[in-house]
Structure formats: structure tokens, C-alpha cells
Design an enzyme around this catalytic site. Structure first.
Site, PDB file in Angstrom:
ATOM      1  N   ASP A  43       0.827  -1.201   0.000  1.00  0.00           N
ATOM      2  CA  ASP A  43       0.000   0.000   0.000  1.00  0.00           C
ATOM      3  C   ASP A  43       0.873   1.268   0.000  1.00  0.00           C
ATOM      4  O   ASP A  43       1.851   1.343   0.751  1.00  0.00           O
ATOM      5  CB  ASP A  43      -0.862  -0.031   1.272  1.00  0.00           C
ATOM      6  CG  ASP A  43      -1.959   1.017   1.268  1.00  0.00           C
ATOM      7  OD1 ASP A  43      -2.827   0.958   0.390  1.00  0.00           O
ATOM      8  OD2 ASP A  43      -1.953   1.895   2.151  1.00  0.00           O
ATOM      9  N   GLU A  64       1.728  -0.563  -4.990  1.00  0.00           N
ATOM     10  CA  GLU A  64       0.745   0.460  -5.322  1.00  0.00           C
ATOM     11  C   GLU A  64       1.518   1.771  -5.279  1.00  0.00           C
ATOM     12  O   GLU A  64       1.778   2.326  -4.209  1.00  0.00           O
ATOM     13  CB  GLU A  64      -0.398   0.492  -4.301  1.00  0.00           C
ATOM     14  CG  GLU A  64      -1.513   1.410  -4.759  1.00  0.00           C
ATOM     15  CD  GLU A  64      -2.126   2.278  -3.676  1.00  0.00           C
ATOM     16  OE1 GLU A  64      -3.201   2.836  -3.922  1.00  0.00           O
ATOM     17  OE2 GLU A  64      -1.527   2.432  -2.589  1.00  0.00           O
TER      18      GLU A  64
HETATM   19  C1  NOJ Z   1      -4.479   2.866  -0.923  1.00  0.00           C
HETATM   20  C2  NOJ Z   1      -5.612   1.937  -0.655  1.00  0.00           C
HETATM   21  O1  NOJ Z   1      -5.931   1.253  -1.849  1.00  0.00           O
HETATM   22  C3  NOJ Z   1      -6.751   2.787  -0.165  1.00  0.00           C
HETATM   23  O2  NOJ Z   1      -7.943   2.054  -0.063  1.00  0.00           O
HETATM   24  C4  NOJ Z   1      -6.359   3.384   1.175  1.00  0.00           C
HETATM   25  O3  NOJ Z   1      -7.381   4.274   1.581  1.00  0.00           O
HETATM   26  C5  NOJ Z   1      -5.051   4.164   1.072  1.00  0.00           C
HETATM   27  N1  NOJ Z   1      -4.048   3.460   0.336  1.00  0.00           N
HETATM   28  C6  NOJ Z   1      -4.494   4.456   2.443  1.00  0.00           C
HETATM   29  O4  NOJ Z   1      -4.032   3.290   3.051  1.00  0.00           O
END
Ligand code: NOJ
Length: 557
Positions: free
Chosen positions: A213, A273
Site C-alpha cells: 500500500d 501500489e
Molecule cells: C491505498 C488503498 O488502496 C486505499 O484504499 C487506502 O485508503 C489508502 N491506500 C491508504 O491506506
């Protein structure tokens, strides 16, 4: 005919991820076995046969860790446990066993940029006070203004409102996301070591990989004086030394993670991500860093041949640069479902061709008033786009419910909404709850078969039509289409390579994969003649060899 080739081609067991179909489970909204309205781990086990019949290679679980759900579980209280409402570590082990027994790998979400404010470290930091070792695990600062009552900088959090929150003794802490998600200080060795422990903890339990993440935000240069928002915006991104995003040294962290991944056989995988400038993506996807990175370009594109072509070429080239494979995504838990996006007027695009608003979000803000949305058209285009995506070299990331052609739920009452974006940006964003509504498994019954209680987000009546049960009984359903497409893809997939074919039309894309697997997608409304070859599958029924508009066909030539 032009050719795009990725560097590495292998079907080795260690390379299972390169061309895998990965199905994202949002655990709280997948299946509720214990009847408390929240999806759980036993619920996933109860649907293991469904996943096997769908034909996915892996599942990626969004966070299932103990959490107050201030951000749908991305506010983690304890990285090495299961939320008791979702199950136990024993349940988790049983789930891994059930999925592995069906040949399905397990990828878990890891959230390293921030903990939750209930995490024992943050509680210690609050109790220990200024200057303590406990506070050094986070990013604490004195405020500004005569009495320190103003935040250290004017930064806005990703969900709206200030990115700084004041604590009882007057200091402030940084939270790039919700206040319940304090950012960790990755310059602190204890933070680094603890995450290495977490990676080993899940790897030892048989987890095959990690989705990382906000992978581009861990390291920050917060030396004084802190820049203003205007300064931050003026600074170029993509240089490796922006104070907050995508700093070069973040890869020192991932090099340590890589050592952990590679100490397992087969090595554990990771996908970043990372919302970074295109030329920076290969750094995350490199084999010395995380090994693979998400490409969200299709999420931001219209159903448009030129946009798809440009995105496909660019991402195959990028993947070749890092030696990784590309990733393809149309939907996930953060965006409006693609069956809905494609039923709306196209997004407005800026001069750099990027959409100005996130596709679909503006429609949701107005309460999703029909008839702006053309559901049938949205689903038809979604089926065509999904087939195209599944024919591409690289890995395909599917989001739960897209195999049903499920649409976004626009009209969730304010009282039921959960996403912090909704609460922190009134009138600007309705948030992401509309794609997180629990799945409909049956046409009728409590929560459409999701569980034995009212689901944590309300399901609309039209979910009945999109339920697994309804689609099982309809051979033309999107569910059957996905099953056939995944089964064929398994048989046809070889080599990470495609050749574009001339179609004579700007709105028709055709390409050939190794061994004569051809994909033709008609993005326009005028039918087009198919090239030679046996028709294997199409996103819509049609007679003869004339492919209708907004339809994809797979052929073997
Ligand atoms: C990316 C995640 O996909 C999202 O759902 C989340 O709110 C943020 N990162 C913060 O962790």
C-alpha cells in the site's frame, strides 16, 4: 504490424505471478459466514470452490487485520493478527490451505506507510511524550504560531482536511491519509525491523505475495523548514528527491524486503501500489525492489481504442525496462466500477490527456441520477474491455464482483457511508463505498446470500439480477463469460508478447499473441469483419463473422 516484446519469458514455478489472474477480495464485503454483517475468513473458505470454478490463479486480500475500520481496514491495529470479527489465525491458515489445495495462491495487503492510531506503538507514543523513542517511530512536530496551535505546515491529507493532528500535550503528528492513520517514520530502524518480521510472519504461514500500500510514500525528507503546499506542488515529482513522494531511498527499504522474499522457495512476490511518474515505475517493478508495480492507466481511460492502444504500448515497454511483467486493472476497491464508468459520458481530459476528474466520480456526486447512466451499455463495454484485458501479456488484477458485471451503488444514504473521504471532503467526493457493497450471491434472501444479517453497507434491490445465482442460470451472463475467458486464457497463454494487427479502423484494435491467439475489440458502434481464424469466444453473441460494435472476440488463426 508492430511488435512489443517483454524481456523475460518463463513459466517457472517461481514466476507464477508474471501472467497470473489475481482476484482481489475485499474481505468485509465478500462473504459473511458468522452472520454479523461483515465478511470474514470462513466466508472466503466457503467460496473457495467458486474461486476455483472462476479459474483465478491467486487472490489478493485487502486488509483483514484488527482495525477500527476508519479507512476500511487500511488503518491497521496489529499487522500480525486477524480481526476477531473476521476470524482467527487458525481460520487464516485454514483459508490458505483451502485455496492452495485448489491451486490458488494467496497475496496479502501490507500497509507500511501508516499504522492505525490504536496500534500499540501509537498509544505508547501518546503516553511517552515529546522527544521520546516511542514518538520517534512516527512523525511528530511542534506546531507553528505563537502558542504552537497552528499545524507545522498547511498540508492537506489525501482524504481532505489538514494532514496534521494535534495531540493532548500540544505536539502534532503527520497523517497523509485519515487522522486515524499516523504516518510511520521509516528512518527509524525499529520500524524497518518490525516490518521485516511481519513479512516473515505471513510468508511462514504460506502467503505467496504482498500488495504494498502507498509504496511510494514511506521515506520522507521532513527537515526544517517544512515546505508549504504551494512549494510541494511546485516541486517536480519524478526526480527521486521530492520531500514526500517517490524518493529514491525508498528502494533501500525494498532491497531489504527483497532479501526476505528471496529467502523463501519459491520467492515471495510483491506488487507496488505506487502512483508515480511513468518513468519511475520500473524502479518499483525491478527484481531488486518489489518486482511488480500496478499500472492504473486503464482505470483512468475511457472506452476508447486510441487510449487503450497508447496505454498498452507504454506499459509493455515499461515492463520490459524492469524485466517485470505488466499489470492490468480496470476496477478495484478505490475506483468507480468499470461497468458503471463505461455507461457514463466520457471523462473530461486535460491538455496532457489525463482525465480532469476521476471517471464516474462526478456522476456519483450528483447522487447518480439516471438516465445519465446507461447500464446496459456500461456492462456491454465492460465485457468487451475485460476480455481485451485478459488477452494481454502480463498479470490481470480483477476486483470482486466485476465477474458479475456488477455496477457501482450510487445512492448509499449518508448515514450508511463509511469512507473517510465522504466525511472529510463534504460536497467534493462521495468516497468509495459504492464499489464496496457486499456481493450478491443469491437472488433473494437476507443480504442476497452474503450472510445471515443485514450487510454492513446496504445492497440495492437491483443486486438480485447481478447475483451469482441469477448469473449461474444464464449462459449469456458475465459470470459465464469470465469463466470461459479464464479457462481459455490458461490454455492459450504463452510468451509475454503481442503483435498489433492492421484493422483499417481507428476504433478497432486487434493483436496476436504467440500460438495464433488473436484478440479483436471493436470500440466503435459500426460492425467490423473479423480476420481469418476459428472464433473461440466473444463478449456478445453474433452471427457469422461480422463483429458488432462494443464487442471483443478471441480467435485462433
Ligand atoms: C491505498 C488503498 O488502496 C486505499 O484504499 C487506502 O485508503 C489508502 N491506500 C491508504 O491506506
Amino acid at each position: 504490424m508492430t511488435e512489443v516484446v517483454a524481456e523475460v519469458v518463463s513459466t517457472d514455478a517461481a514466476d507464477w505471478w508474471r501472467q497470473a489472474v489475481v482476484y482481489q477480495i475485499y474481505p468485509r464485503s465478500f462473504a459473511d459466514a458468522n452472520g454479523d454483517g461483515l465478511g470474514d475468513v470462513q466466508g472466503i473458505i466457503s467460496r473457495a470452490d467458486y474461486l476455483a470454478a472462476l479459474g483465478v490463479d491467486a487472490v489478493w486480500l485487502s486488509p483483514f487485520y484488527p482495525s477500527a475500520l476508519a479507512d476500511g481496514g487500511y488503518d491497521v491495529d496489529d499487522y500480525r493478527d486477524v480481526d476477531p470479527r473476521l476470524g482467527s489465525l487458525d481460520d487464516f491458515d485454514a483459508m490458505v490451505e483451502a485455496l492452495h489445495a485448489r491451486g490458488i495462491k494467496v497475496v496479502v495487503d501490507i500497509v507500511p506507510n501508516h499504522t492505525s492510531n490504536r496500534h500499540e506503538w501509537f498509544q505508547e507514543a501518546l503516553a511517552a511524550g515529546r522527544g521520546s523513542a516511542a514518538r520517534d517511530r512516527y512523525i511528530f512536530r511542534e506546531g507553528t504560531g505563537p502558542d504552537g496551535s497552528e499545524p507545522p505546515a498547511d498540508w492537506t491529507s489525501m482524504f481532505g482536511g489538514s494532514a496534521w493532528e494535534r495531540v493532548a500535550d500540544g505536539q502534532w503528528y503527520l497523517h497523509l491519509f485519515a487522522p486515524e492513520q499516523p504516518d510511520l517514520n521509516w528512518a527509524n530502524r525499529e520500524v524497518r525491523d518490525d516490518f521485516l518480521k511481519t513479512l516473515r510472519f505471513w510468508s511462514d504461514r504460506g502467503v505467496d505475495g504482498f500488495r504494498v500500500d502507498v509504496a511510494h510514500a514511506l521515506t520522507k525528507d521532513l527537515s526544517d523548514p517544512l515546505p508549504s503546499t504551494a512549494d510541494l506542488l511546485a516541486l517536480p515529482r519524478g526526480t527521486g528527491n521530492h520531500p514526500i513522494w517517490d524518493r529514491d531511498e525508498v528502494h533501500e527499504i525494498y532491497a531489504e524486503w527483497r532479501e526476505v522474499f528471496n529467502s523463501y522457495d519459491p520467492p515471495r512476490t510483491a506488487v507496488a501500489e505506487a502512483w508515480v511518474e511513468t518513468h519511475r515505475v520500473p524502479l518499483y517493478a525491478s527484481p531488486t525492489s518489489l518486482g511488480q508495480a500496478f499500472n492504473f492507466d486503464l482505470v483512468q481511460a475511457d472506452f476508447d481504442a486510441a487510449q487503450f492502444r497508447r496505454i498498452i504500448d507504454a506499459n509493455l515497454e515499461l515492463a520490459a525496462k524492469s524485466g517485470s511483467s505488466s499489470t492490468w486493472v480496470l476496477s478495484n476497491h478505490d475506483v468507480v466500477r468499470h461497468a458503471t464508468r463505461y455507461g457514463l459520458p466520457p471523462a473530461e481530459h486535460g491538455p496532457d490527456s489525463r482525465p480532469i476528474t476521476e471517471p464516474g466520480r462526478a456522476w456519483l456526486l450528483t447522487g447518480g441520477v439516471e438516465p445519465v447512466l446507461d447500464r446496459d451499455r456500461g456492462e456491454r463495454r465492460a465485457r468487451a474491455a475485460s476480455m481485451l484485458l485478459l488477452a494481454l501479456p502480463g498479470s490481470a488484477y480483477l476486483y470482486q464482483g466485476e465477474e458479475l458485471g456488477l455496477q457501482e451503488v450510487a445512492d448509499i444514504p449518508a448515514a450508511d457511508r463509511q469512507d473517510p473521504t465522504f466525511f472529510r471532503s463534504p460536497g467534493v467526493s462521495v468516497g468509495r463505498d459504492g464499489c464496496r457493497v457486499p456481493l450478491p450471491w443469491t437472488e433473494a434472501g437476507e443480504s442476497h446470500g452474503f450472510g445471515a444479517a443485514a450487510p454492513h453497507l446496504p445492497q440495492p434491490a437491483w443486486f438480485a439480477q447481478w447475483s451469482v445465482e441469477a448469473e449461474e442460470g444464464d449462459p449469456a451472463s458475465t459470470l459465464h463469460l469470465y469463466r470461459r475467458a479464464l479457462e481459455l486464457r490458461h490454455r492459450l497463454q504463452s510468451g509475454e508478447h503481442l503483435d498489433w494487427l492492421e484493422t483499417g479502423r481507428d476504433d478497432v484494435l486487434a493483436f496476436r499473441r504467440p500460438d495464433g491467439w488473436v484478440n479483436v475489440t471493436n470500440f466503435g458502434s459500426t460492425p467490423t469483419e473479423l480476420p481469418d481464424g476459428e472464433i473461440l469466444l466473444a463478449s456478445e453473441d453474433f452471427e457469422g463473422r461480422t463483429l458488432p460494435g462494443e464487442t471483443t472476440a478471441w480467435l485462433r488463426s
